[in-house]
Design a protein around this motif. Structure first.
Motif, PDB file in Angstrom:
ATOM      1  N   ASN A 149       0.819  -1.218   0.000  1.00 52.06           N
ATOM      2  CA  ASN A 149       0.000   0.000   0.000  1.00 52.06           C
ATOM      3  C   ASN A 149       0.846   1.257   0.000  1.00 52.06           C
ATOM      4  OD1 ASN A 149      -3.141  -0.408   0.312  1.00 52.06           O
ATOM      5  ND2 ASN A 149      -2.171  -2.092   1.422  1.00 52.06           N
ATOM      6  N   MET A 154      -7.931  -1.845   1.286  1.00 57.75           N
ATOM      7  CA  MET A 154      -6.942  -2.707   0.647  1.00 57.75           C
ATOM      8  C   MET A 154      -6.279  -3.643   1.654  1.00 57.75           C
ATOM      9  SD  MET A 154      -6.882  -2.197  -2.652  1.00 57.75           S
ATOM     10  CE  MET A 154      -8.664  -2.196  -2.429  1.00 57.75           C
ATOM     11  N   MET A 198      -6.448   2.830   1.914  1.00 56.06           N
ATOM     12  CA  MET A 198      -5.595   1.817   2.528  1.00 56.06           C
ATOM     13  C   MET A 198      -6.346   0.829   3.420  1.00 56.06           C
ATOM     14  SD  MET A 198      -2.213   2.165   4.961  1.00 56.06           S
ATOM     15  CE  MET A 198      -1.158   2.895   3.707  1.00 56.06           C
ATOM     16  N   GLY A 209       3.165  -2.484  -5.401  1.00 56.23           N
ATOM     17  CA  GLY A 209       2.292  -1.360  -5.118  1.00 56.23           C
ATOM     18  C   GLY A 209       2.564  -0.190  -6.042  1.00 56.23           C
TER      19      GLY A 209
END
Length: 203
Positions: free
Chosen positions: A31, A159, A156, A117
């Motif tokens: 992330n 995720m 975030m 990411g």
């Protein structure tokens, strides 16, 4: 695209027998890489916005186009059209992207999670396009970066949660239901943005 990336690396790179702390840092690294890309893109678009003056009419056309794009992406996510599928496939089958993805997905270092990411941050996503438009209209190099950084931080928790429940998602129809809900939300917001853009353009 984002969900697919999380599903891919969680299945291929994370050992379920690993400690919860290691799994957490793996997802966190991914992330942080995603947010790094978003911030970089936001700074670029904010810089572009600082060079060009956006009138209210131009902003209207811009947001109308972004709204239509989001509607098309929502329809594509639901399988009604192949707009997003074609766009993702064009990028995903790029030789450089394929090679880089293959190297990163087969590595289990923390740096490889961060790299995935970063890679994900540059791939097509309707919501990213919308916030990049906002970054451009901010007319500020730093302002654009901040908008995208906040967008990344706001996404975030979702995720991270997706990474931890990936096993459940693979074994049920929950993922399909969530994709349909997300598609409807994106389409609804796209229609709203297109309406706002239309009213601003004709004002």
């Amino acid at each position: 695209m984002c969900g697919g990336f999380v599903m891919a690396y969680s299945s291929a790179k994370i050992d379920t027998s690993a400690s919860s702390l290691r799994q957490f840092f793996a997802h966190l690294s991914y992330n942080l890489g995603r947010i790094s890309s978003y911030t970089f893109l936001g700074m670029i678009f904010g810089g572009i916005g600082s060079v060009f003056t956006f009138s209210s009419h131009l902003n209207g056309y811009f947001y109308f186009a972004i709204g239509i794009l989001m509607v098309l992406m929502g329809l594509s996510m639901m399988g009604k059209i192949k707009f997003l599928t074609s766009l993702e496939a064009t990028i995903a089958f790029n030789p450089f992207i394929k090679t880089l993805f293959s190297k990163l997905i087969h590595s289990k270092t923390m740096a490889s999670f961060y790299g995935l990411g970063v890679l994900n941050g540059f791939l097509p996503c309707g919501l990213v396009y919308f916030f990049l438009a906002a970054a451009a209209t901010s007319g500020s190099f730093l302002g654009g970066g901040l908008i995208m950084a906040l967008f990344g931080l706001a996404t975030m928790p979702a995720m991270l949660g997706l990474g931890f429940v990936v096993g459940f998602l693979k074994g049920s129809g929950f993922r399909e239901v969530m994709i349909k809900i997300a598609s409807l939300i994106i389409m609804g917001y796209g229609i709203y943005m297109a309406y706002l853009g239309y009213t601003a353009a004709i004002a």
